[in-house]
Design a protein around this motif. Structure first.
Motif, PDB file in Angstrom:
ATOM      1  N   LEU A  31       0.908  -1.185   0.147  1.00  0.00           N
ATOM      2  CA  LEU A  31      -0.078  -0.029  -0.081  1.00  0.00           C
ATOM      3  C   LEU A  31       0.805   1.175   0.012  1.00  0.00           C
ATOM      4  O   LEU A  31       0.259   2.362   0.123  1.00  0.00           O
ATOM      5  N   GLY A  32       2.014   1.098  -0.289  1.00  0.00           N
ATOM      6  CA  GLY A  32       3.079   2.268  -0.544  1.00  0.00           C
ATOM      7  C   GLY A  32       3.491   2.557   0.788  1.00  0.00           C
ATOM      8  O   GLY A  32       3.928   3.849   1.159  1.00  0.00           O
ATOM      9  N   GLN A  33       3.257   1.969   1.880  1.00  0.00           N
ATOM     10  CA  GLN A  33       3.550   2.502   3.333  1.00  0.00           C
ATOM     11  C   GLN A  33       5.136   2.744   3.711  1.00  0.00           C
ATOM     12  O   GLN A  33       5.427   3.258   4.448  1.00  0.00           O
ATOM     13  N   LEU A  34       5.833   2.177   2.660  1.00  0.00           N
ATOM     14  CA  LEU A  34       7.514   2.368   2.665  1.00  0.00           C
ATOM     15  C   LEU A  34       7.900   3.809   2.287  1.00  0.00           C
ATOM     16  O   LEU A  34       8.999   4.401   2.697  1.00  0.00           O
ATOM     17  N   GLY A  35       6.947   4.361   1.449  1.00  0.00           N
ATOM     18  CA  GLY A  35       7.378   5.789   1.084  1.00  0.00           C
ATOM     19  C   GLY A  35       8.310   5.762   0.188  1.00  0.00           C
ATOM     20  O   GLY A  35       9.128   6.818   0.321  1.00  0.00           O
ATOM     21  N   ILE A  36       8.689   4.719  -0.534  1.00  0.00           N
ATOM     22  CA  ILE A  36       9.922   4.863  -1.417  1.00  0.00           C
ATOM     23  C   ILE A  36       9.684   4.777  -2.875  1.00  0.00           C
ATOM     24  O   ILE A  36      10.557   4.809  -3.808  1.00  0.00           O
ATOM     25  N   GLY A  37       8.317   5.481  -3.389  1.00  0.00           N
ATOM     26  CA  GLY A  37       7.930   5.400  -4.592  1.00  0.00           C
ATOM     27  C   GLY A  37       7.470   4.094  -5.294  1.00  0.00           C
ATOM     28  O   GLY A  37       8.209   3.212  -5.085  1.00  0.00           O
ATOM     29  N   GLY A  38       6.142   4.131  -5.849  1.00  0.00           N
ATOM     30  CA  GLY A  38       5.794   2.844  -6.203  1.00  0.00           C
ATOM     31  C   GLY A  38       4.908   1.982  -5.087  1.00  0.00           C
ATOM     32  O   GLY A  38       5.388   2.256  -3.994  1.00  0.00           O
ATOM     33  N   PHE A  39       4.224   0.978  -5.402  1.00  0.00           N
ATOM     34  CA  PHE A  39       3.885   0.197  -4.390  1.00  0.00           C
ATOM     35  C   PHE A  39       3.402  -1.212  -4.866  1.00  0.00           C
ATOM     36  O   PHE A  39       3.601  -1.127  -6.255  1.00  0.00           O
ATOM     37  N   GLY A  40       3.227  -2.129  -4.010  1.00  0.00           N
ATOM     38  CA  GLY A  40       2.922  -3.410  -4.763  1.00  0.00           C
ATOM     39  C   GLY A  40       3.957  -4.331  -4.169  1.00  0.00           C
ATOM     40  O   GLY A  40       5.034  -3.993  -3.775  1.00  0.00           O
ATOM     41  N   PRO A  41       3.497  -5.675  -4.118  1.00  0.00           N
ATOM     42  CA  PRO A  41       4.716  -6.607  -3.789  1.00  0.00           C
ATOM     43  C   PRO A  41       5.896  -6.732  -4.269  1.00  0.00           C
ATOM     44  O   PRO A  41       6.768  -7.041  -3.649  1.00  0.00           O
ATOM     45  N   GLN A  42       5.928  -6.448  -5.734  1.00  0.00           N
ATOM     46  CA  GLN A  42       7.497  -6.318  -6.202  1.00  0.00           C
ATOM     47  C   GLN A  42       8.453  -5.072  -5.647  1.00  0.00           C
ATOM     48  O   GLN A  42       9.282  -5.083  -5.971  1.00  0.00           O
ATOM     49  N   THR A  43       7.738  -4.176  -4.955  1.00  0.00           N
ATOM     50  CA  THR A  43       8.397  -3.046  -4.507  1.00  0.00           C
ATOM     51  C   THR A  43       8.865  -3.232  -3.019  1.00  0.00           C
ATOM     52  O   THR A  43       9.517  -2.238  -2.407  1.00  0.00           O
ATOM     53  N   SER A  44       8.451  -4.422  -2.316  1.00  0.00           N
ATOM     54  CA  SER A  44       8.609  -4.603  -1.087  1.00  0.00           C
ATOM     55  C   SER A  44      10.444  -4.990  -0.861  1.00  0.00           C
ATOM     56  O   SER A  44      10.800  -5.435  -1.845  1.00  0.00           O
ATOM     57  N   THR A  45      10.832  -4.710   0.415  1.00  0.00           N
ATOM     58  CA  THR A  45      12.278  -4.812   0.463  1.00  0.00           C
ATOM     59  C   THR A  45      12.526  -5.202   2.033  1.00  0.00           C
ATOM     60  O   THR A  45      12.075  -4.624   2.799  1.00  0.00           O
ATOM     61  N   GLY A  46      13.770  -6.045   1.918  1.00  0.00           N
ATOM     62  CA  GLY A  46      14.232  -6.326   3.141  1.00  0.00           C
ATOM     63  C   GLY A  46      15.534  -5.692   3.619  1.00  0.00           C
ATOM     64  O   GLY A  46      16.181  -6.068   4.490  1.00  0.00           O
ATOM     65  N   ILE A  47      15.953  -4.561   2.785  1.00  0.00           N
ATOM     66  CA  ILE A  47      16.930  -3.803   3.109  1.00  0.00           C
ATOM     67  C   ILE A  47      16.382  -2.277   3.529  1.00  0.00           C
ATOM     68  O   ILE A  47      15.369  -1.864   2.638  1.00  0.00           O
ATOM     69  N   PRO A  48      16.893  -1.981   4.703  1.00  0.00           N
ATOM     70  CA  PRO A  48      16.495  -0.563   4.716  1.00  0.00           C
ATOM     71  C   PRO A  48      16.865   0.424   3.799  1.00  0.00           C
ATOM     72  O   PRO A  48      17.887   0.692   3.264  1.00  0.00           O
ATOM     73  N   THR A  49      15.723   1.239   3.302  1.00  0.00           N
ATOM     74  CA  THR A  49      15.789   2.230   1.987  1.00  0.00           C
ATOM     75  C   THR A  49      15.288   3.621   2.364  1.00  0.00           C
ATOM     76  O   THR A  49      14.244   3.773   3.294  1.00  0.00           O
ATOM     77  N   ARG A  50      16.041   4.643   2.157  1.00  0.00           N
ATOM     78  CA  ARG A  50      15.568   6.092   2.629  1.00  0.00           C
ATOM     79  C   ARG A  50      14.239   6.327   2.045  1.00  0.00           C
ATOM     80  O   ARG A  50      13.660   5.930   0.831  1.00  0.00           O
ATOM     81  N   VAL A  51      13.437   6.536   2.991  1.00  0.00           N
ATOM     82  CA  VAL A  51      12.071   7.237   2.453  1.00  0.00           C
ATOM     83  C   VAL A  51      12.009   8.400   1.890  1.00  0.00           C
ATOM     84  O   VAL A  51      12.649   9.368   2.638  1.00  0.00           O
ATOM     85  N   LEU A  52      11.168   8.729   0.582  1.00  0.00           N
ATOM     86  CA  LEU A  52      11.536   9.929   0.028  1.00  0.00           C
ATOM     87  C   LEU A  52      10.908  11.057   0.896  1.00  0.00           C
ATOM     88  O   LEU A  52       9.894  11.066   1.554  1.00  0.00           O
ATOM     89  N   ASN A  53      11.665  12.298   0.689  1.00  0.00           N
ATOM     90  CA  ASN A  53      11.320  13.423   1.377  1.00  0.00           C
ATOM     91  C   ASN A  53      11.421  13.441   2.837  1.00  0.00           C
ATOM     92  O   ASN A  53      10.806  14.510   3.532  1.00  0.00           O
TER      93      ASN A  53
END
Length: 220
Positions: A31-53
């Protein structure tokens, strides 16, 4: 930890933050809750990633809807707050002069320094406390009625708790399992304006999960 996702503020290197108080996210991003641009299972990540803005972050709160307050007191949201039926996968600024916030399954709720409460997200259970109950993802903050001395909020499922500066509490939204705390056991009862919680005085903090509230008083 939020809904199948996790977050941390990184204040400086050596974690390669690059900017002070950078918020990082990892986990599920349906649901785009990571705030990293894009959403969906294919954008999930196990690596800490910068939240945009999300640099200069002072405080954040997790759920399907996400919220953060920066050191300049600005309030930001992202996740399952939809524009044209699509989650917001990049954080957007929605408010100024924010003191506190709490996020949950439905929305993000901000307390301003003037003691008012402002709500962003879905109001299907009347949890905005603005006299309405409707299923609509609202990105424009709505003010809760009659609240001018709030110090904390707590977001449950279709219900919101408000801690006032005098140590009393109010709730608004659906009463499933009696979680409004108003001595009304009707699960179908919906409060669209805040009502006092019974038997709570000298409260210093409140918390909520999907189906329940907890309050801490100044005696511990």
């Amino acid at each position: 930890v939020g809904s199948y996702s996790a977050y941390s503020i990184c204040y400086a290197d050596p974690c390669n933050a690059q900017s002070p108080n950078q918020l990082f996210a990892w986990g599920q991003n349906n649901l785009g809750q990571l705030g990293i641009g894009g959403f969906g299972p294919q954008t999930s990540t196990g690596i800490p990633t910068r939240v945009l803005n999300m640099t200069d972050v002072a405080y954040y709160s997790c759920g399907y809807v996400m919220g953060a307050i920066k050191n300049d007191k600005s309030g930001w949201v992202w996740g399952d707050i939809r524009i044209r039926s699509r989650p917001i996968s990049t954080p957007i600024k929605v408010l100024d002069n924010c003191k506190f916030l709490d996020s949950g399954e439905d929305g993000t709720f901000f307390v301003k320094y003037d003691g008012t409460v402002w709500c962003v997200g879905e109001n299907a259970g009347g949890e905005f406390g603005n006299g309405q109950s409707r299923s609509f993802h609202d990105t424009v903050p709505q003010q809760m009625q009659g609240i001018t001395n709030a110090v904390r909020v707590a977001s449950g499922f279709k219900v919101t708790g408000i801690l006032l500066s005098d140590g009393t509490c109010m709730t608004v939204g659906t009463n499933t399992c009696g979680r409004l705390g108003i001595n009304n056991t009707n699960d179908r009862y919906v409060a669209v304006a805040p009502e006092p919680v019974r038997n709570l005085t000298n409260i210093v903090d409140i918390k909520a999960v999907t189906g329940a509230f907890a309050a801490l008083d100044n005696f511990g």
